[in-house]
Design an enzyme around this catalytic site. Sequence first.
Site, PDB file in Angstrom:
ATOM      1  N   MET A  30      27.359  57.389 -27.537  1.00 11.20           N
ATOM      2  CA  MET A  30      27.620  57.802 -28.753  1.00 11.20           C
ATOM      3  C   MET A  30      29.457  57.522 -29.258  1.00 11.20           C
ATOM      4  O   MET A  30      29.948  58.394 -30.339  1.00 11.20           O
ATOM      5  CB  MET A  30      27.239  59.168 -29.330  1.00 11.20           C
ATOM      6  N   LEU A  33      34.663  56.819 -26.065  1.00 13.66           N
ATOM      7  CA  LEU A  33      34.039  57.041 -24.925  1.00 13.66           C
ATOM      8  C   LEU A  33      35.039  57.118 -23.749  1.00 13.66           C
ATOM      9  O   LEU A  33      35.986  57.508 -23.965  1.00 13.66           O
ATOM     10  CB  LEU A  33      34.326  54.943 -24.693  1.00 13.66           C
ATOM     11  N   HIS A  34      34.740  57.865 -22.167  1.00 13.08           N
ATOM     12  CA  HIS A  34      35.244  58.153 -21.195  1.00 13.08           C
ATOM     13  C   HIS A  34      34.925  57.932 -20.113  1.00 13.08           C
ATOM     14  O   HIS A  34      34.838  56.548 -19.967  1.00 13.08           O
ATOM     15  CB  HIS A  34      35.810  59.967 -21.439  1.00 13.08           C
ATOM     16  N   GLY A  36      33.111  58.688 -17.603  1.00 12.36           N
ATOM     17  CA  GLY A  36      31.915  58.498 -17.139  1.00 12.36           C
ATOM     18  C   GLY A  36      31.506  57.180 -17.688  1.00 12.36           C
ATOM     19  O   GLY A  36      30.731  56.542 -17.118  1.00 12.36           O
ATOM     20  N   HIS A  37      31.467  57.170 -19.225  1.00  8.29           N
ATOM     21  CA  HIS A  37      31.030  56.472 -20.057  1.00  8.29           C
ATOM     22  C   HIS A  37      31.282  54.655 -19.007  1.00  8.29           C
ATOM     23  O   HIS A  37      30.535  53.965 -19.489  1.00  8.29           O
ATOM     24  CB  HIS A  37      31.264  56.033 -21.382  1.00  8.29           C
ATOM     25  N   MET A 187      33.090  64.722 -17.471  1.00 11.35           N
ATOM     26  CA  MET A 187      33.448  64.292 -18.237  1.00 11.35           C
ATOM     27  C   MET A 187      32.349  64.036 -19.010  1.00 11.35           C
ATOM     28  O   MET A 187      31.237  64.331 -19.200  1.00 11.35           O
ATOM     29  CB  MET A 187      33.807  62.686 -18.029  1.00 11.35           C
ATOM     30  N   SER A 189      32.081  63.841 -24.484  1.00  9.01           N
ATOM     31  CA  SER A 189      32.701  63.427 -25.739  1.00  9.01           C
ATOM     32  C   SER A 189      33.391  64.259 -26.287  1.00  9.01           C
ATOM     33  O   SER A 189      35.359  64.669 -26.948  1.00  9.01           O
ATOM     34  CB  SER A 189      32.347  61.899 -25.616  1.00  9.01           C
TER      35      SER A 189
HETATM   36  O1  PAF Z   1      24.371  60.147 -24.115  1.00 11.67           O
HETATM   37  C1  PAF Z   1      23.781  59.917 -25.738  1.00 11.67           C
HETATM   38  O2  PAF Z   1      25.078  59.357 -25.775  1.00 11.67           O
HETATM   39  C2  PAF Z   1      23.353  59.908 -26.420  1.00 11.67           C
HETATM   40  O3  PAF Z   1      21.963  61.064 -26.410  1.00 11.67           O
HETATM   41  C3  PAF Z   1      22.088  59.097 -26.368  1.00 11.67           C
HETATM   42  C4  PAF Z   1      21.374  58.367 -25.070  1.00 11.67           C
HETATM   43  C5  PAF Z   1      23.055  57.500 -26.264  1.00 11.67           C
HETATM   44  C6  PAF Z   1      21.261  58.678 -27.103  1.00 11.67           C
HETATM   45  O4  PAF Z   1      21.775  58.527 -28.881  1.00 11.67           O
END
Ligand code: PAF
Length: 280
Positions: A30, A33-34, A36-37, A187, A189
Amino acid sequence: MYIFKEIHSLQLHLEAEKKAGRTVGFVPTMGALHDGHISLITAAREQSDVVVCSIFVNPTQFNDPKDYEKYPITINEDVSKLVAAGTDVLFLPTVAEMYPEGVHGEHRHYDFGYLETVLEGAHRPNHFQGVGIIVHKLLEIVQPTGLFMGQKDFQQCMIVKKLLEITQMPVNLVICATRRETDGLAMSSRNMRLSADERKLATAIYNVLVGLKQNIGSTPLPDLKQNAILALEKQGFLVDYIEVADANNLRVVSAPIPEGMVALAAAKLNEVRLIDNMLL
Ligand code: PAF
């Protein structure tokens, strides 16, 4: 990095990649981003030929409209981080693109059973239906080989595993370890919304989970949970739950079991709700 806002053009691009025999690793996010992403992108990069990331703040999974409105959006920074991490494709759809039927239109209902009735499911009504709807839509669009998600959202990972069973999609779910700040805070958002003082207090969630892990063999579980709740409340948290569950199915346990356990916590620090978990 290619950026697609429309399903059709993304699919045309990915069809060509798949025809050329390339595997696709997918990281749904979503945004905001940090690291972790980025660790998910790195894992996808290592295990796939083409890395696709999506950024979409999904309205149907927010049970609290204020949480949706305040969800951090940092798209320029996100794009730079994704490029630096070696992402090939960013899918950046609008709400209308993802929900042509309307956000309040008719959606499929998923039978997640017990998993949807506890912990996050109990505290965030319909949240996991929203997650199921959007993850299913995204998977149908991207049709990846691998799906990369973070253990920080332990229950969400179990829900997505169940979604893959229900939909029979041939996707390999790869769950990556939680990334933490140096003081232990997981971490997230949502950490961006913490004030400087709240940020200092927020590490208490990690500390109580560590305390629980250290004392699980010596102190009765109900006492450990109660102590953890009191410790968080002392720091000003409003605790939704501290639970210990079977890590295989999330059945809450009242005494240690040998099959593997996970401690899970959710608590609000003023306006910001934080979750974390730790395998015991
Ligand atoms: O973990 C998330 O960021 C959200 O729940 C996801 C998996 C992108 C679904 O919107």
